[in-house]
Design a protein around this motif. Structure first.
Motif, PDB file in Angstrom:
ATOM      1  N   ASN A  52     155.095  28.971 157.034  1.00  0.00           N
ATOM      2  CA  ASN A  52     154.578  29.687 158.019  1.00  0.00           C
ATOM      3  C   ASN A  52     153.988  31.038 157.551  1.00  0.00           C
ATOM      4  O   ASN A  52     152.908  31.411 158.092  1.00  0.00           O
ATOM      5  CB  ASN A  52     155.390  29.927 159.187  1.00  0.00           C
ATOM      6  CG  ASN A  52     156.027  28.625 159.990  1.00  0.00           C
ATOM      7  OD1 ASN A  52     154.818  28.256 160.953  1.00  0.00           O
ATOM      8  ND2 ASN A  52     157.070  28.176 159.851  1.00  0.00           N
ATOM      9  N   SER A  53     154.548  31.510 156.406  1.00  0.00           N
ATOM     10  CA  SER A  53     153.774  32.763 155.984  1.00  0.00           C
ATOM     11  C   SER A  53     152.578  32.586 155.289  1.00  0.00           C
ATOM     12  O   SER A  53     151.760  33.489 154.902  1.00  0.00           O
ATOM     13  CB  SER A  53     154.898  33.237 154.924  1.00  0.00           C
ATOM     14  OG  SER A  53     154.933  32.702 153.627  1.00  0.00           O
ATOM     15  N   GLY A 102     153.596  20.649 162.854  1.00  0.00           N
ATOM     16  CA  GLY A 102     153.518  21.722 163.669  1.00  0.00           C
ATOM     17  C   GLY A 102     153.631  21.754 165.189  1.00  0.00           C
ATOM     18  O   GLY A 102     153.325  20.727 165.921  1.00  0.00           O
ATOM     19  N   CYS A 103     154.343  22.743 165.696  1.00  0.00           N
ATOM     20  CA  CYS A 103     154.412  22.877 167.096  1.00  0.00           C
ATOM     21  C   CYS A 103     153.954  23.873 167.823  1.00  0.00           C
ATOM     22  O   CYS A 103     153.937  25.011 167.108  1.00  0.00           O
ATOM     23  CB  CYS A 103     156.037  22.516 167.667  1.00  0.00           C
ATOM     24  SG  CYS A 103     156.522  21.196 167.213  1.00  0.00           S
ATOM     25  N   LYS A 143     163.824  25.749 163.105  1.00  0.00           N
ATOM     26  CA  LYS A 143     163.304  24.847 162.229  1.00  0.00           C
ATOM     27  C   LYS A 143     162.045  25.463 161.566  1.00  0.00           C
ATOM     28  O   LYS A 143     161.303  25.992 161.992  1.00  0.00           O
ATOM     29  CB  LYS A 143     162.867  23.433 162.662  1.00  0.00           C
ATOM     30  CG  LYS A 143     163.912  22.693 163.474  1.00  0.00           C
ATOM     31  CD  LYS A 143     163.358  21.292 164.187  1.00  0.00           C
ATOM     32  CE  LYS A 143     164.431  20.538 164.747  1.00  0.00           C
ATOM     33  NZ  LYS A 143     164.037  19.203 165.420  1.00  0.00           N
ATOM     34  N   GLN A 144     162.150  25.487 160.156  1.00  0.00           N
ATOM     35  CA  GLN A 144     161.049  25.864 159.335  1.00  0.00           C
ATOM     36  C   GLN A 144     160.584  24.975 158.180  1.00  0.00           C
ATOM     37  O   GLN A 144     161.313  24.220 157.661  1.00  0.00           O
ATOM     38  CB  GLN A 144     161.405  27.130 158.775  1.00  0.00           C
ATOM     39  CG  GLN A 144     161.764  28.248 159.711  1.00  0.00           C
ATOM     40  CD  GLN A 144     160.556  28.747 160.478  1.00  0.00           C
ATOM     41  OE1 GLN A 144     160.371  28.352 161.792  1.00  0.00           O
ATOM     42  NE2 GLN A 144     159.591  29.366 160.025  1.00  0.00           N
ATOM     43  N   ALA A 145     159.440  24.805 157.962  1.00  0.00           N
ATOM     44  CA  ALA A 145     158.805  24.226 156.787  1.00  0.00           C
ATOM     45  C   ALA A 145     159.017  25.062 155.642  1.00  0.00           C
ATOM     46  O   ALA A 145     158.687  26.165 155.752  1.00  0.00           O
ATOM     47  CB  ALA A 145     157.292  23.386 156.995  1.00  0.00           C
ATOM     48  N   ASN A 177     153.872  26.663 164.719  1.00  0.00           N
ATOM     49  CA  ASN A 177     155.260  26.974 164.073  1.00  0.00           C
ATOM     50  C   ASN A 177     155.473  25.566 163.072  1.00  0.00           C
ATOM     51  O   ASN A 177     155.659  24.351 163.835  1.00  0.00           O
ATOM     52  CB  ASN A 177     156.422  26.856 164.985  1.00  0.00           C
ATOM     53  CG  ASN A 177     157.659  27.048 164.307  1.00  0.00           C
ATOM     54  OD1 ASN A 177     157.720  27.470 163.223  1.00  0.00           O
ATOM     55  ND2 ASN A 177     158.636  26.472 165.088  1.00  0.00           N
ATOM     56  N   LEU A 178     155.417  25.753 161.737  1.00  0.00           N
ATOM     57  CA  LEU A 178     155.518  24.574 161.125  1.00  0.00           C
ATOM     58  C   LEU A 178     157.007  24.436 160.673  1.00  0.00           C
ATOM     59  O   LEU A 178     157.866  25.126 160.293  1.00  0.00           O
ATOM     60  CB  LEU A 178     154.894  24.929 159.734  1.00  0.00           C
ATOM     61  CG  LEU A 178     153.546  25.466 159.484  1.00  0.00           C
ATOM     62  CD1 LEU A 178     152.888  25.435 158.038  1.00  0.00           C
ATOM     63  CD2 LEU A 178     152.806  24.091 160.402  1.00  0.00           C
TER      64      LEU A 178
END
Length: 382
Positions: A305-306, A332-333, A291-293, A315-316
């Motif tokens: 995340n960058s 975020g985790c 999973k990514q935002a 980790n967003l």
């Protein structure tokens, strides 16, 4: 942009993800919103205003939801006296918060909370059924959401007038269902409704007229957000109904925002400049999900995340809201599995899309399957 997902309804089980963008110096600072007495905070879609205030909810030790508002580093519990549970789903620039309160009899009522946290709240009532759910509020104080009709036969989107719920109907008339998820300052509401094809279509509503926004070729779509220019953001299925992509709708056309090589994507909010935030998920052959935002602006999608310092350990997983100052609310985790809401603030620009780093080349491989599911989101204790 204030807004929220709502009620017991058919929701998009939208999934997606992304490979990392090119590395760059961190441009966003991170402010944890914090927890109540809960192991996690739940906040699916945007509830962030232009002052950086966040409205949301968290579960207490008894797994009961408690509404809160976060402002200038302080989180205030909004749970009204006598409530079994509560959820805050939207906030406007005046700091007025709307959401849902679960009564002691188990029914849910759309509610305007007192943002001072003194336990005061205004019950907006229902459309004749047992429950109602408030999802968004604009700066004029107009609230949108959904409510059950008499005998809880179905649920219809509502808009408030004079503090009362007004049924705004469905795309197919009396026999359908609908839900309004967001409203802009001009009174344009968006959400989803049963459509003539038997699927669920994104809609916009203003001045007594509900417009079907269509899909990306599949049977279903859902609108989550709308900005001041009337540009709508959401998610829609492609032809074949196996994949869903984030979209923006403007000038009568729906535009696919893509996935950056992920399996699926969904857009949760849009600011007045047209920048979009949301989430992606990629399904690996071993069954795991990444999973990514993301932030979409200037015609490109970027891994959020960058834009943060990796040393912070976050980790967003998705971004649920963006305001017109470029602040972003994200989930975020940490590596230990602990998760919470975060407020990202751009360090070097008032506008989030102005410094987006160029993405790397991404794989075009796509796998997995997206489904619509019947999710009865009763907002009381389980």
């Amino acid at each position: 942009m204030p807004r929220k997902i709502s009620l017991s309804c058919l929701l998009l089980a939208v999934l997606g993800a992304v490979s990392n963008g090119a590395s760059a110096a961190p441009t966003d600072t991170i402010s944890p919103v914090g927890l109540l007495s809960s192991p996690y905070v739940v906040d699916v879609t945007g509830s962030l205003n232009n002052s950086g205030q966040i409205a949301g909810y968290a579960y207490d030790n008894n797994q009961l939801a408690r509404a809160y508002v976060y402002s200038n580093g302080t989180r205030t519990n909004l749970d009204p006296a006598g409530a079994l549970a509560s959820r805050a789903n939207g906030i406007n620039d005046a700091g007025t918060v709307v959401g849902t309160v679960t009564q002691r009899d188990g029914s849910d009522h759309a509610t305007v909370f007192n943002g001072n946290g003194n336990g005061a709240a205004t019950d907006l009532g229902t459309l004749g059924g047992s429950s109602s759910y408030a999802n968004g509020i604009n700066n004029a104080g107009t609230v949108v959401g959904t409510a059950y009709l008499s005998a809880d036969s179905t649920f219809h989107a509502f808009m408030t007038q004079g503090g009362k719920l007004v049924d705004i109907g469905t795309l197919v008339g009396a026999g359908g269902y609908s839900e309004a998820l967001a409203i802009n300052g001009q009174g344009l509401a968006v959400g989803y409704s049963l459509a003539a094809n038997g699927g669920q279509h994104a809609f916009s509503y203003a001045n007594g007229t509900m417009i079907d926004l269509g899909t990306l070729g599949g049977a279903n779509s859902q609108a989550y957000a709308v900005n001041g220019s009337g540009t709508v953001a959401g998610v829609a299925y492609l032809a074949g109904d196996a994949l869903a992509h984030a979209f923006v709708y403007a000038n009568g056309a729906m535009t696919d925002l893509g996935t950056m090589g992920a399996t699926l994507s969904f857009a949760y909010d849009i600011d007045d400049a047209g920048d979009v935030v949301g989430g992606l998920e990629t399904y690996d052959p071993d069954g795991s999900v990444v999973k990514q935002a993301f932030l979409y602006g200037g015609g490109q999608m970027t891994d959020l995340n960058s834009l943060i310092d990796p040393a912070a350990g976050w980790n967003l997983q998705w971004a649920s809201a963006i305001n017109d100052k470029g602040q972003i609310e994200a989930r975020g985790c940490q590596a230990d599995g602990s998760c919470q809401d975060l407020l990202l603030t751009r360090v070097d620009s008032a506008h989030p899309a102005s410094n987006v780093p160029e993405p790397e080349a991404f794989s075009a491989g796509i796998a997995g399957l997206a489904l619509f599911g019947l999710l009865r989101r009763r907002r009381g204790a389980r």
